[in-house]
Design a protein around this motif. Structure first.
Motif, PDB file in Angstrom:
ATOM      1  N   VAL A 181      32.192  -7.005  -2.705  1.00 30.50           N
ATOM      2  CA  VAL A 181      32.263  -8.109  -3.659  1.00 30.50           C
ATOM      3  C   VAL A 181      31.337  -7.783  -4.819  1.00 30.50           C
ATOM      4  CG1 VAL A 181      31.886 -10.564  -4.057  1.00 30.50           C
ATOM      5  CG2 VAL A 181      32.749  -9.777  -1.833  1.00 30.50           C
ATOM      6  N   GLN A 182      31.867  -7.818  -6.048  1.00 28.63           N
ATOM      7  CA  GLN A 182      31.068  -7.575  -7.242  1.00 28.63           C
ATOM      8  C   GLN A 182      30.825  -8.891  -7.964  1.00 28.63           C
ATOM      9  OE1 GLN A 182      32.869  -5.147 -10.250  1.00 28.63           O
ATOM     10  NE2 GLN A 182      30.934  -4.697 -11.270  1.00 28.63           N
ATOM     11  N   THR A 183      29.577  -9.112  -8.351  1.00 27.83           N
ATOM     12  CA  THR A 183      29.245 -10.295  -9.128  1.00 27.83           C
ATOM     13  C   THR A 183      29.845 -10.156 -10.525  1.00 27.83           C
ATOM     14  OG1 THR A 183      27.180 -10.541  -7.901  1.00 27.83           O
ATOM     15  CG2 THR A 183      27.356 -11.715 -10.001  1.00 27.83           C
ATOM     16  N   THR A 197      24.916  -6.171   5.829  1.00 25.14           N
ATOM     17  CA  THR A 197      25.220  -6.351   4.413  1.00 25.14           C
ATOM     18  C   THR A 197      24.113  -5.732   3.585  1.00 25.14           C
ATOM     19  OG1 THR A 197      26.425  -8.398   4.829  1.00 25.14           O
ATOM     20  CG2 THR A 197      25.677  -8.019   2.577  1.00 25.14           C
ATOM     21  N   GLY A 250      33.986  -4.764   3.520  1.00 24.45           N
ATOM     22  CA  GLY A 250      34.237  -5.628   2.372  1.00 24.45           C
ATOM     23  C   GLY A 250      33.330  -5.294   1.205  1.00 24.45           C
ATOM     24  N   GLU A 300      22.964  -5.406  -0.568  1.00 23.87           N
ATOM     25  CA  GLU A 300      23.219  -5.895  -1.916  1.00 23.87           C
ATOM     26  C   GLU A 300      22.306  -5.166  -2.888  1.00 23.87           C
ATOM     27  OE1 GLU A 300      22.441 -10.062  -4.193  1.00 23.87           O
ATOM     28  OE2 GLU A 300      23.663 -10.165  -2.370  1.00 23.87           O
ATOM     29  N   ASN A 360      38.793  -1.337  -3.663  1.00 22.20           N
ATOM     30  CA  ASN A 360      37.570  -1.824  -4.299  1.00 22.20           C
ATOM     31  C   ASN A 360      36.557  -0.698  -4.475  1.00 22.20           C
ATOM     32  OD1 ASN A 360      38.466  -4.457  -4.527  1.00 22.20           O
ATOM     33  ND2 ASN A 360      37.650  -5.073  -2.546  1.00 22.20           N
ATOM     34  N   GLN A 382      27.854  -6.403  -3.666  1.00 20.94           N
ATOM     35  CA  GLN A 382      27.552  -6.689  -2.260  1.00 20.94           C
ATOM     36  C   GLN A 382      28.553  -5.928  -1.398  1.00 20.94           C
ATOM     37  OE1 GLN A 382      26.626 -10.792  -0.790  1.00 20.94           O
ATOM     38  NE2 GLN A 382      28.451 -10.510   0.447  1.00 20.94           N
TER      39      GLN A 382
END
Length: 319
Positions: free
Chosen positions: A149-151, A168, A147, A170, A197, A158
């Motif tokens: 995830v971008q802020t 994980t 996975g 980051e 992604n 992340q």
């Protein structure tokens, strides 16, 4: 991919039997391994040498002599020994059992009951397995990316990935560790969402001009985007890889070749049409014009033929 597996894949490649999912891995290995590259070159030279040799048919005299020598060799075979006769008798007994259905059923039932009893005994007396203890090692190999995830409105990313257990990391997009995980996420083993992604974030780095140089060791961001453009099964991922490679088509011949392959061979018409537009800065190049001319006259898709023809009309002719 190890060298032993790569050499097996080279043989499959030359005979046209290499699976598509191994093509990208083999290409990356050949770029990093001089020994396997030399093996591929030697294979090609060997084929060329064989193709140059004439095919000779055996003469009738040679065939006749070979048959006579074979008959003599068969006559010289000694009589079978005790073990060979015993093997023959066992096969003959098995044939009698097969011809007697009742006896065969009885033997099958006895064997089944004996095997079931033996299995129950082994299970009852087997030692109890010790509980599994999982230990995470910082230097373990990354298995896959699960996975990303971008802020929003930042370069903070992340990335969830698997080693022995899920972990994980980051950090900033400029971090080498984050970029390494993103390139792992572009591989065919990742899920489609993870690949999209990863390629999207790498494309944004290339479009922003952040360390997207050409890499000779097959590990750079630009090379990862070219592999995704050539081999990813998702048309959206290939389209996103085209965006990241667009600014390098004029300066990098490897990127230009990858885009030309997309124009000629990609299965998605939208990807092919986008690739034609990406070639705009280099449409006066002879290799680009040759591909566009071939597509404009021979391609089965009329929209692609039209787009290629218009691109040719908009570029100056080479004298």
């Amino acid at each position: 991919m190890k060298c032993e597996s790569a050499r097996d894949c080279i043989v499959l490649l030359k005979y046209g039997e290499l699976p598509d999912e191994l093509a990208g891995t083999l290409e990356q290995h050949l770029m990093n391994c001089e020994g396997c590259s030399a093996e591929l070159d030697a294979f090609q030279e060997f084929e060329e040498h064989l193709a140059a040799l004439p095919v000779l048919e055996p003469s009738p005299n040679l065939l006749a002599q070979s048959r006579m020598r074979l008959d003599d060799a068969l006559d010289m075979i000694p009589p079978r020994g005790f073990l060979a006769q015993l093997r023959t008798n066992v096969y003959r007994w098995i044939g009698h059992v097969q011809s007697a259905p009742a006896l065969a059923t009885l033997l099958l039932g006895v064997g089944f009951l004996a095997g079931n009893f033996t299995l129950r005994y082994q299970v009852a007396h087997a030692p109890k397995p010790a509980p599994v203890v999982t230990v995470t090692h910082p230097d373990s190999v990354i298995a896959n990316v699960t996975g990303i995830v971008q802020t929003p409105n930042s370069e903070l990313v992340q990335v969830n990935y698997n080693r022995v257990t899920p972990e994980t990391m980051e950090g900033s997009l400029d971090s080498p560790e984050i970029r390494k995980l993103l390139m792992v996420g572009t591989s065919a083993a990742a899920t489609p969402g993870v690949r999209m992604n990863s390629v999207s974030l790498l494309t944004s780095e290339c479009m922003a001009g952040h360390e997207c140089q050409s890499s000779t060791d097959g590990k750079g961001i630009r090379h990862a985007l070219m592999v995704s453009l050539r081999y990813d099964q998702d048309a959206g991922v290939r389209m996103k890889a085209l965006e990241g490679l667009q600014r390098y088509v004029a300066q990098d011949t490897h990127v230009r070749d990858a885009v030309l392959e997309a124009v000629a061979n990609d299965a998605d018409p939208q990807v092919r049409q986008t690739a034609i537009g990406v070639l705009g800065p280099v449409q006066s190049d002879s290799s680009v014009r040759q591909v566009l001319r071939t597509v404009s006259t021979q391609d089965a898709n009329p929209y692609i033929r039209t787009a290629s023809y218009q691109a040719l009309q908009g570029s100056p002719n080479i004298q």
